[in-house]
Design an enzyme around this catalytic site. Structure first.
Site, PDB file in Angstrom:
ATOM      1  N   GLU A  60      51.262 -20.096   1.641  1.00 42.99           N
ATOM      2  CA  GLU A  60      52.524 -20.431   0.988  1.00 42.99           C
ATOM      3  C   GLU A  60      53.025 -19.277   0.116  1.00 42.99           C
ATOM      4  OE1 GLU A  60      50.110 -22.574   1.457  1.00 42.99           O
ATOM      5  OE2 GLU A  60      51.131 -24.170   2.537  1.00 42.99           O
ATOM      6  N   HIS A 129      48.053 -34.618  -0.957  1.00 39.40           N
ATOM      7  CA  HIS A 129      49.260 -34.624  -0.121  1.00 39.40           C
ATOM      8  C   HIS A 129      50.313 -35.609  -0.624  1.00 39.40           C
ATOM      9  CE1 HIS A 129      45.946 -33.232   2.382  1.00 39.40           C
ATOM     10  NE2 HIS A 129      46.826 -32.640   3.190  1.00 39.40           N
TER      11      HIS A 129
END
Lengths: 325, 367
Positions: A60, A129
């Site tokens: 990321e 998540h």
């Protein structure tokens, strides 16, 4: 008017942007060959090719930073991050570069980046998540934070976000992708105002994203008890549309905020603070909020449900505000 | 333990609405201290305590309307403690929570706009908070209540009762006031305007002094018998600017110098008109005096205010033709009337009382 899903509405927004502006490209983990973690970009690789739909390595930090560089270089990148939890790996370039560069360059440079990511819980994906961290990003000056909760916003927010010269983060609640309904293609979509999704007299219920459906369900139930609830969808979490909030609270005199973020230091806290600052004398009850329990979101279904704002809790908080607890 | 009951503040009062407590549980009380403000049909009245003690509990809340005689507070007699005091047999409601009343900001703002005291309302909001709706409901309720109409009704009820129950007899006498007016002119000439006396004060003093010798006219008819009043407290009929009439007591008139009476009368009239009378002033009057001189009538024959047994009416003071020692002259005079309860006195007694007033008014130096 077409019948569609939130996922397809997002895809239509992407397709339209890619078609309208050759500077627009999409990148992220699995957005190409796999079609996106949530299948939002399915078919776009075949349609637009590898130059425009780019799979990235599992980093990321690097691909968000690359998106910032591309934006500075004149492109209009749309970067997809799988979930908000992972976006923290890219917080440094986002906050220290993307959000600050216009200011630090004296207005010479801006970063027209659009970052899309999934947020929120409700699908048994466990703590890493499932968190709702958009309130953290809404704390950072220089970032515009969007939270589309309807098909129209899913379809329509991307293009104005790309027109914005500064970084825009779009938070898509992961329970919404399967949302199905009728999309009004003629609906005007902006990226600066909140919307009244249901009108009411007794109570203003402010929410956004994945909680909008729960708020509307609670309002429907309360209507059966003679409590008329006005539901406001924030849509834009930063900067906040104070005018719409205050206009509603001036009518109803009561405020309830539903926010899937953790309670302490939440976006809900900011909204309540603003309403108290601007409308203390308009209030007829202390503002209240329904937030997530301050725990990592659990995996077990019953625990996950217990940790999140739910319709019965919203209904109970509303009754309390009206002295009918 | 003492049950403090809502006192009757006059024959025309049978219930009252508590506006405000001036005491809280734990307070030490002295006789005569104002403990509460109660709204009657006529006025908001400061209710006084009638003995020393300590406040144990308040039994009603502001806004409650209760009949006269309802226990409204529990008091401990000096030396008593909550543990040792015998509890009255009547059921005692739960203690009223004290502290700052909960009023929402919106309710506070609206109450200020409407001129309503939100702290006396009972709330329906969370934890009993007063809400906007409570204030607006109170405003709707308050609006149709017409104080003038209520006062008219109260006066009507008292006067009907008087005319129904009291066998009135009436006497009248024109009294020369030449000596009084001459004395007054000399007396006032040396004084600053605010310290000057009005003739009415001298007339009140003369009536009070006369009552010392005619106690059968100074008291109350209660339980089928006459009870002389412990002091000479003249009820002074005061016309209110918005209409209606109230007759608060001027206390111990016979014992006070004229200058003091003048001050007290001014204060009493002013407070009557601003609705801030004390309960003793409304309940104590032992004989009422009504002076309609300002209105210019020559005589007034009043209706006795029960349970009092007499009323003195005084008409306009004006120069009139008068015969004195066989000679006609111009003389300031006023017509005095007496309305008296035939159960407590008769006409002969009443006539001597009027004659005494006349005698006293011929020697203003002695007033």
């Amino acid at each position: 008017m077409i019948r569609t899903t939130y996922r397809e509405a997002l895809r239509e927004g992407l397709r339209e942007a890619l078609a309208r502006d050759p500077r627009v490209f999409l990148m992220g983990e699995d957005v190409g060959r796999y079609g996106g973690t949530y299948a939002v970009s399915k078919g776009l690789l075949e349609e637009f090719g590898e130059q425009r739909i780019r799979d990235t390595p599992l980093s990321e930090l690097s691909f968000v930073a690359a998106g910032i560089g591309a934006a500075l270089g004149g492109m209009r990148p749309i970067v997809e991050v799988m979930t908000v939890n992972f976006s923290l790996l890219a917080l440094d370039p986002l906050m220290n570069t993307a959000a600050t560069l216009r200011h630090m360059s004296g207005g010479q440079f801006s970063v027209p980046l659009v970052l899309r990511m999934a947020t929120g819980a409700g699908r048994q994906l466990a703590a890493q998540h499932s968190h709702s961290l958009e309130g953290w990003y809404a704390h950072i000056p220089g970032l515009k934070i969007l939270a589309p909760a309807t098909l129209e916003d899913a379809r329509g927010m991307l293009w104005p976000a790309l027109q914005d010269p500064d970084p825009v983060l779009i938070f898509e609640h992961s329970t919404l992708y399967n949302l199905e309904g009728v999309l009004d293609e003629g609906a005007a979509v902006d990226i600066h105002s909140a919307r009244v999704r249901r009108e009411g007299r007794d109570l203003t219920l402010v929410t956004y994203g994945g909680s909008l459906g729960k708020a509307l369900a609670a309002a429907g139930q309360l209507a059966g008890e003679g409590i008329s609830v006005e539901v406001i969808d924030l849509r834009v979490l930063h900067p906040l549309d104070d005018a719409t909030l205050m206009a509603s609270v001036r009518r109803t005199r009561r405020l309830l905020v539903v926010d899937e973020g953790w309670r302490s230091g939440s976006l809900a806290a900011e909204i309540i603070a603003r309403v108290v600052e601007q409308g203390f004398y308009e209030l007829d009850a202390p503002p209240a909020r329904v937030c997530s329990q301050e725990v990592p979101v659990p995996y077990a279904k019953h625990l996950e449900e217990a940790a999140l704002p739910q319709v019965p809790g919203i209904v109970a908080a509303a009754r309390e505000l009206l002295g009918r607890g | 333990m003492i049950e403090f009951k809502l006192p009757s503040l006059g024959a025309d009062m049978d219930e009252g609405t508590l506006l405000e407590w001036r005491i809280a549980p734990g307070d030490a009380l002295r006789r005569g201290q104002v403990v509460a403000v109660v709204d009657t049909a006529k006025a908001a009245v400061d209710v006084e305590c009638w003995q020393d003690g300590n406040v144990l509990d308040l039994l009603i809340q502001p806004g409650d309307k209760v009949p006269v005689g309802t226990p409204i507070a529990l008091l401990l007699e000096p030396g008593e403690s909550a543990e040792t005091a015998p509890v009255p047999t009547a059921a005692v409601p739960a203690a009223v929570p004290t502290g700052r009343p909960r009023i929402s900001p919106a309710a506070r703002k609206r109450a200020a706009e409407l001129g309503i005291d939100a702290s006396v309302l009972s709330g329906t909001g969370p934890q009993g908070a007063v809400t906007l709706e409570d204030v607006e409901a109170a405003a709707r309720q308050a609006a149709p209540v017409d104080r003038q109409a209520a006062m008219r009704q109260a006066i009507g009820a008292a006067m009907s009762r008087s005319k129904r129950e009291i066998p009135h007899y009436y006497l009248g006498e024109t009294i020369p006031l030449g000596a009084v007016m001459a004395w007054l002119a000399t007396h006032n000439a040396e004084l600053a305007p605010e310290r000057r006396l009005l003739p009415g004060v001298l007339l009140l003093k003369a009536i009070a002094l006369a009552l010392r010798d005619y106690p059968q006219l100074n008291g109350f008819w209660q339980g089928g018998a006459f009870h002389p009043a412990p002091g000479i407290h003249l009820g002074v009929a005061v016309a209110l600017r918005q209409g209606g009439l109230i007759a608060p007591a001027l206390h111990d008139v016979a014992d006070k110098p004229l200058a003091q009476l003048m001050d007290e009368l001014g204060d009493l009239v002013q407070r009557a008109r601003s609705h801030s009378l004390r309960s003793s002033e409304l309940a104590d009057a032992s004989l009422t005096v009504t002076q309609l001189g300002d209105q210019g009538v020559d005589s007034v024959f009043g209706v006795i205010y029960p349970p009092q047994v007499a009323l003195v009416g005084v008409g306009r003071i004006a120069e009139r033709p008068w015969v004195e020692a066989g000679r006609l002259c111009a003389m300031p005079t006023a017509h005095f009337s007496l309305a008296a309860d035939h159960r407590a006195s008769d006409g002969h007694y009443g006539a001597r009382f009027l004659a005494e007033i006349r005698r006293l008014l011929q020697a203003p130096d002695s007033l």
